[in-house]
Motif scaffolding. Sequence first.
Motif, PDB file in Angstrom:
ATOM      1  N   LEU A   1      13.915  -0.546  10.350  1.00 52.30           N
ATOM      2  CA  LEU A   1      12.633   0.140  10.514  1.00 52.30           C
ATOM      3  C   LEU A   1      11.762  -0.495  11.590  1.00 52.30           C
ATOM      4  CD1 LEU A   1      11.770   0.787   6.756  1.00 52.30           C
ATOM      5  CD2 LEU A   1      12.717   2.396   8.424  1.00 52.30           C
ATOM      6  N   ASP A   2      12.238  -1.587  12.189  1.00 53.26           N
ATOM      7  CA  ASP A   2      11.480  -2.222  13.265  1.00 53.26           C
ATOM      8  C   ASP A   2      11.872  -1.678  14.636  1.00 53.26           C
ATOM      9  OD1 ASP A   2      14.029  -3.294  13.125  1.00 53.26           O
ATOM     10  OD2 ASP A   2      13.411  -5.272  13.870  1.00 53.26           O
ATOM     11  N   ARG A   3      12.865  -0.838  14.688  1.00 59.32           N
ATOM     12  CA  ARG A   3      13.315  -0.276  15.958  1.00 59.32           C
ATOM     13  C   ARG A   3      12.408   0.875  16.381  1.00 59.32           C
ATOM     14  NH1 ARG A   3      19.240   1.527  15.253  1.00 59.32           N
ATOM     15  NH2 ARG A   3      18.385   2.255  13.268  1.00 59.32           N
ATOM     16  N   PRO A   4      12.417   1.240  17.664  1.00 59.40           N
ATOM     17  CA  PRO A   4      11.613   2.380  18.130  1.00 59.40           C
ATOM     18  C   PRO A   4      12.026   3.665  17.395  1.00 59.40           C
ATOM     19  CG  PRO A   4      12.415   1.105  19.989  1.00 59.40           C
ATOM     20  CD  PRO A   4      13.107   0.553  18.779  1.00 59.40           C
ATOM     21  N   PRO A   5      11.066   4.585  17.205  1.00 61.53           N
ATOM     22  CA  PRO A   5      11.371   5.808  16.448  1.00 61.53           C
ATOM     23  C   PRO A   5      12.531   6.615  17.022  1.00 61.53           C
ATOM     24  CG  PRO A   5       9.008   5.550  16.710  1.00 61.53           C
ATOM     25  CD  PRO A   5       9.640   4.485  17.538  1.00 61.53           C
ATOM     26  N   HIS A   6      12.656   6.668  18.367  1.00 63.19           N
ATOM     27  CA  HIS A   6      13.730   7.490  18.926  1.00 63.19           C
ATOM     28  C   HIS A   6      15.102   6.900  18.611  1.00 63.19           C
ATOM     29  CE1 HIS A   6      13.313   4.474  22.163  1.00 63.19           C
ATOM     30  NE2 HIS A   6      14.578   4.777  22.470  1.00 63.19           N
ATOM     31  N   GLU A   7      15.195   5.568  18.545  1.00 57.73           N
ATOM     32  CA  GLU A   7      16.466   4.951  18.175  1.00 57.73           C
ATOM     33  C   GLU A   7      16.785   5.225  16.704  1.00 57.73           C
ATOM     34  OE1 GLU A   7      16.693   0.854  19.110  1.00 57.73           O
ATOM     35  OE2 GLU A   7      16.219   1.105  21.239  1.00 57.73           O
ATOM     36  N   GLN A   8      15.767   5.137  15.857  1.00 56.36           N
ATOM     37  CA  GLN A   8      15.979   5.457  14.446  1.00 56.36           C
ATOM     38  C   GLN A   8      16.433   6.916  14.283  1.00 56.36           C
ATOM     39  OE1 GLN A   8      12.977   4.105  11.593  1.00 56.36           O
ATOM     40  NE2 GLN A   8      12.002   2.911  13.220  1.00 56.36           N
TER      41      GLN A   8
ATOM     42  N   LEU B   1      18.023   8.912  16.530  1.00 58.59           N
ATOM     43  CA  LEU B   1      19.384   9.122  17.009  1.00 58.59           C
ATOM     44  C   LEU B   1      20.403   8.553  16.020  1.00 58.59           C
ATOM     45  CD1 LEU B   1      18.955   8.344  20.826  1.00 58.59           C
ATOM     46  CD2 LEU B   1      19.220  10.580  19.730  1.00 58.59           C
ATOM     47  N   ASP B   2      20.094   7.386  15.462  1.00 58.04           N
ATOM     48  CA  ASP B   2      20.990   6.799  14.472  1.00 58.04           C
ATOM     49  C   ASP B   2      21.060   7.672  13.223  1.00 58.04           C
ATOM     50  OD1 ASP B   2      22.667   4.581  13.504  1.00 58.04           O
ATOM     51  OD2 ASP B   2      21.020   4.247  12.099  1.00 58.04           O
ATOM     52  N   PHE B   3      19.917   8.214  12.832  1.00 61.53           N
ATOM     53  CA  PHE B   3      19.847   9.086  11.654  1.00 61.53           C
ATOM     54  C   PHE B   3      20.669  10.357  11.863  1.00 61.53           C
ATOM     55  CE2 PHE B   3      17.266  12.842  10.225  1.00 61.53           C
ATOM     56  CZ  PHE B   3      17.756  12.873   8.934  1.00 61.53           C
ATOM     57  N   VAL B   4      20.566  10.974  13.052  1.00 59.27           N
ATOM     58  CA  VAL B   4      21.324  12.190  13.333  1.00 59.27           C
ATOM     59  C   VAL B   4      22.825  11.888  13.337  1.00 59.27           C
ATOM     60  CG1 VAL B   4      21.808  13.937  15.082  1.00 59.27           C
ATOM     61  CG2 VAL B   4      19.451  13.311  14.589  1.00 59.27           C
ATOM     62  N   TRP B   5      23.213  10.782  13.927  1.00 60.13           N
ATOM     63  CA  TRP B   5      24.625  10.420  13.971  1.00 60.13           C
ATOM     64  C   TRP B   5      25.166  10.181  12.559  1.00 60.13           C
ATOM     65  CZ3 TRP B   5      28.947  10.994  16.045  1.00 60.13           C
ATOM     66  CH2 TRP B   5      29.996  10.099  15.885  1.00 60.13           C
TER      67      TRP B   5
END
Length: 316
Positions: free
Chosen positions: A63-70, A72-76
Amino acid sequence: MTRYVLVRLGNGVFVLWAALTVSFLVLHLVPGDPVSVMLRGNGGEGSSVDPAAADALRADLGLDRPPHEQYLDFVWQAVRLDFGTSFATGDEVSAVLGRALPSTLELAAASLLLALVLGVAAALAASLLPTAPLRSAVLSATVVGNAVPTFWTGVVLLQVFSFRLGWFPAFGEGDLSHLVLPAFALALPGIGLLAQVLGRSLRTALGEPYVRTARAKGASRLRAVTVHALRNAAIPAMTLFGLMIGGIVAGAIITETVFSRPGLGALTAKAIDTHDFPVIRALVFLAGALYVLVNLAVDLVYPRVDPRIVLTAGAT
């Protein structure tokens, strides 16, 4: 037919992506920090949280990562049907859903069966009763099912049939007797909607030339309704029934809470309360997938009911 199914499945993938994206945005915009909720545990809102422990847990959960990285990881993860681990329990989300799903499926199946049987029965009664005032009275009575909130229905059923008469258990799950009251409370709005839609469709169909011709040839009103009118009048009711199946999880949240039943509804309420993002996302995906698949199945049944309906890839 194959092209139509592929197009609808493609549309369904878009619907799922949109639902998951909206859920991601909403969960990250609402106030509250899941890390603080997890670290407070049973300490309540006033308990303190160690900043170092909070930062460590936030990093561990990503949860410390930038929202866009979270995102993209969530979609994958969603593409691979992997929703990670629950923030609240640390268990795999698939295992959490697996424990809650059977109870909700049992409640959903019972409530949908009740809605279908009683809704169709009320619509047929509204078409077969001998006088117009009686037929109108039946349809008017079904409006109550739409107007009364589910939680109020549940509370009334508990007061009358559990606490006063003692006919059914009040809370929890077990044998068939535990299922009667929550299934009826969840089914009541559907009973009213099905009766209203099918009843009005039957009234329209009974005025069509082919039904009048059948009546002129000596067909009874019962045969005119059940053999000639019902099949054509069923299309709008089938669409509605498909929507009811897709929305069963939303209704289960209230019903399972009122009757203290474990299931997806109770799990959803708990996940929202504890900001358990992975569980909430998985529930959104499950509800969206159910909606897409059920509506596709209903569309495929249409030509079986009415051969005049032809499915094309450009249909909406």
